[in-house]
Design a protein around this motif. Structure first.
Motif, PDB file in Angstrom:
ATOM      1  N   SER A   1       0.648  -1.231  -0.123  1.00  9.59           N
ATOM      2  CA  SER A   1      -0.050  -0.197   0.035  1.00  9.59           C
ATOM      3  C   SER A   1       0.732   1.147   0.034  1.00  9.59           C
ATOM      4  N   GLU A   2       2.008   1.223   0.782  1.00 10.81           N
ATOM      5  CA  GLU A   2       2.767   2.273   0.822  1.00 10.81           C
ATOM      6  C   GLU A   2       3.563   2.656  -0.598  1.00 10.81           C
TER       7      GLU A   2
ATOM      8  N   ARG B   1       1.307   4.342  -2.961  1.00 14.96           N
ATOM      9  CA  ARG B   1       1.248   5.922  -2.668  1.00 14.96           C
ATOM     10  C   ARG B   1       2.323   6.386  -3.152  1.00 14.96           C
TER      11      ARG B   1
ATOM     12  N   GLN C   1       1.786   6.580  -7.001  1.00 15.07           N
ATOM     13  CA  GLN C   1       0.797   7.505  -7.093  1.00 15.07           C
ATOM     14  C   GLN C   1       1.455   9.134  -7.006  1.00 15.07           C
ATOM     15  N   ALA C   2       2.327   9.167  -6.134  1.00 13.92           N
ATOM     16  CA  ALA C   2       2.806  10.508  -5.845  1.00 13.92           C
ATOM     17  C   ALA C   2       3.899  10.855  -7.244  1.00 13.92           C
TER      18      ALA C   2
ATOM     19  N   VAL D   1      -5.865   1.738  -3.643  1.00 16.60           N
ATOM     20  CA  VAL D   1      -5.124   2.979  -3.142  1.00 16.60           C
ATOM     21  C   VAL D   1      -4.757   3.641  -4.619  1.00 16.60           C
TER      22      VAL D   1
ATOM     23  N   GLY E   1      -7.538   7.305  -6.117  1.00 12.94           N
ATOM     24  CA  GLY E   1      -7.009   8.531  -5.731  1.00 12.94           C
ATOM     25  C   GLY E   1      -6.936   9.448  -7.055  1.00 12.94           C
TER      26      GLY E   1
END
Length: 584
Positions: free
Chosen positions: A472-473, A476, A479-480, A508, A512
């Motif tokens: 999950s991290e 992210r 995604q960033a 996730v 987003g």
């Protein structure tokens, strides 16, 4: 990833017995029937007690060096919640054989094959005396005409959950009729089936397999253990969808799974698959393939330079480069861009300072050209030595092949996405390509594996996914990075996510901003798979397209590996191809 499966097996290969109380040697043995010893629970209430019992030997087998007799009560107690059989460990079987009526005296134990594994009720050590020959009990039929297995819940003590159902058959003779293979034969002589042609199973897919879906990990699957001298695995190198009219044996438990140790099996009937055509490219399209090539390297390792002889392989001599190249050319249609995972360095698993993979990639590119494909260039940003996880010494990474006549790289637009969450895991590689007058970015990922997770049939319920939080991290972090890209340019994220389509990491990444569509979801739920683990078809490989372009995207999964016996696989993953129309 086969490496994590091997590691899991090695980690639980030592047999141990549960701690037992010290008994008074003069204590009299208690006479009990086998069903009384077994009881209705997952463990016997007589652990540590010395008992006497009687039954018929149904199988004599070596298990990790020990001689095990499977002994079944000749009558049973007519209770579907208690097993009528038990395993008996003996120092020397003598001339004991199936059909012998035996008197058994010894201590009741619960034996587990590793941490977080269920235990098997056993009499060990035991003294066994023969008392004549009798007819073997008729096998319990699993499925229609006998006991229907549960189809949804794994955990629970009752016979209507996977654990309870198989516990109630522990050590007993069983038969599965019209068994359809859901997990192909692996190198340990294991395969997985469901009975009755899958009529009572949930989640069956169009290839004859069974697919994991939210809340349903398919307890109706039965692991079949093939071994000499009973049933030779070489004669049953079966693929998903093949059928066995009848297979019979005894139920045991090992390596986190219940299994039917086959004593006889009918000849298999081969399945025939539908053909799948490639997604062709052209001036109006960009095609992007994704393929986890499972520790691919061009070197047959030297024994003195590896930790274990099991690390030695010969990918060239075994035809893996040739066959993977043929997959890319003839099955995938030679995509304009190929995103590859598990490319190893030039000397594979050898322990050295080499991290470059140019020979690996050149060897694959040459094999593709020899197979009638295009001349690919490659993109590789080597990792630091031994920092990114995978087979020791291999330095696996993600890399690209691309056709320079169709796609050009852009200076400064080849980026490894770095984040603390990728420690000991492969860093994603993002490359922006110019295709005619358009720019598209492809992100190639290989997230943390599910290695170290609890077995489905284990003591920890529900089973824990050991790396879901880490993935999950990683989602992210990707995604960033995606937020830094121009919003008008299409982006494709492909690779081995090691995550099911319904799990948090993919939620996730797709839930987003920027918005992405997971093209895997366009298939029906039962058809969403690219991998097979213990008979469960599952989706670990995905293709995500930015919402500004997803309406112009198509995709296809090509099942060239996961359906087939391990000995025939070129990888443990199936490749995918995305086709993107360049113009609205």
């Amino acid at each position: 990833m086969s490496f994590r499966i091997i590691a899991k097996r090695l980690a639980i290969s030592v047999t141990f017995a549960t701690m037992l109380p010290v008994m008074n040697a003069a204590q009299a043995a208690q006479s009990l029937t086998i069903p009384q010893i077994q009881g209705a629970g997952s463990t016997s209430s007589f652990v540590g007690r010395t008992v006497k019992t009687r039954g018929v030997v149904t199988l004599v087998r070596k298990v990790r060096g020990d001689t095990i007799l499977y002994v079944q009560d000749t009558v049973g107690d007519n209770d579907a919640n208690t097993s009528d059989a038990i395993s008996v460990s003996v120092n020397s079987p003598g001339d004991i054989k199936p059909g012998d009526l035996v008197d058994v005296e010894g201590q009741v134990t619960e034996v587990a094959s590793g941490a977080n594994n269920l235990s098997v009720t056993s009499i060990s050590p035991a003294i066994v005396k023969k008392g004549g020959q009798v007819t073997l009990p008729a096998p319990i039929v699993i499925d229609e005409g006998g006991r229907l297995p549960p189809t949804q819940a794994i955990a629970g003590a009752t016979s209507r959950t996977g654990i309870g159902f198989f516990e109630s058959l522990e050590g007993m003779r069983v038969e599965i009729r019209n068994a359809v293979v859901t997990g192909p034969t692996n190198d340990h002589g294991e395969l997985w089936v469901v009975g009755d042609d899958g009529r009572h199973a949930t989640g069956m897919n169009s290839y004859g397999g069974i697919t994991a879906t939210p809340g349903d990990l398919n307890p109706e699957r039965v692991q079949i253990q093939l071994e000499k001298p009973f049933v030779d695995p070489a004669a049953y190198q079966l693929k998903v969808g093949d059928k066995i009219p009848s297979v019979a044996g005894v139920i045991d438990y090992s390596f986190g799974n219940f299994e039917l140790v086959a004593t006889n099996a009918a000849a298999a009937i081969p399945a025939i698959y539908p053909s799948t055509s490639p997604l062709e490219s052209g001036p109006d399209f960009l095609t992007v393939g994704s393929y986890n090539v499972e520790n691919l390297d061009p070197k047959k390792e030297v024994l003195a330079l590896v930790y274990d002889k099991k690390e030695i392989d010969d990918d060239i001599g075994d035809g893996r480069f040739k066959n993977i190249a043929e997959h890319i050319v003839s099955v995938l249609g030679a995509p304009d861009i190929m995103a590859l995972q598990e490319i190893q360095d030039n000397d594979g698993a050898e322990i050295s300072d080499i991290v470059a993979a140019d020979v690996t990639l050149k060897t694959l590119a040459t094999a593709i050209r020899d197979a009638g494909g295009p001349t690919y260039k490659w993109i590789d940003v080597p990792p630091k030595d031994d920092e990114e996880g995978g087979q020791p010494g291999g330095n696996i990474r993600v890399a690209f092949l691309y056709q320079p006549a169709k796609a050009e790289t852009i200076a400064g637009k080849t980026i490894r996405i770095e984040d603390p969450s990728f420690a000991a895991t492969r860093l994603p590689l993002a490359v922006s390509f110019r295709i005619g007058g358009k720019v598209a970015t492809v992100v190639n990922v290989h997230w943390s594996s599910k290695g170290g997770s609890d077995p489905l049939y284990g003591t920890v319920q529900p089973p824990r996914d050991g790396t879901v939080a880490k993935r999950s991290e990683q989602a992210r972090a990707v995604q960033a990075f995606l937020r830094t890209l121009p919003v008008e340019e299409p982006v494709i994220v492909v690779g081995d996510f090691n995550t099911f389509w319904y799990e948090e990491p993919l939620q996730v990444l797709t839930g987003g901003l920027p918005a992405f569509e997971n093209l895997t979801l366009r298939d029906q739920a039962a058809e969403r798979f690219s991998y097979n683990f213990e008979g469960n078809a599952q989706a670990l490989d995905h293709a995500l397209v930015s919402s500004n372009a997803s309406a112009r995207a198509e995709f296809r999964t090509f099942h060239v590996n996961s359906l087939f016996p391990e000995a025939q696989q070129m990888s443990d993953h199936d490749p995918k191809v995305v086709r993107l129309r360049l113009q609205n």
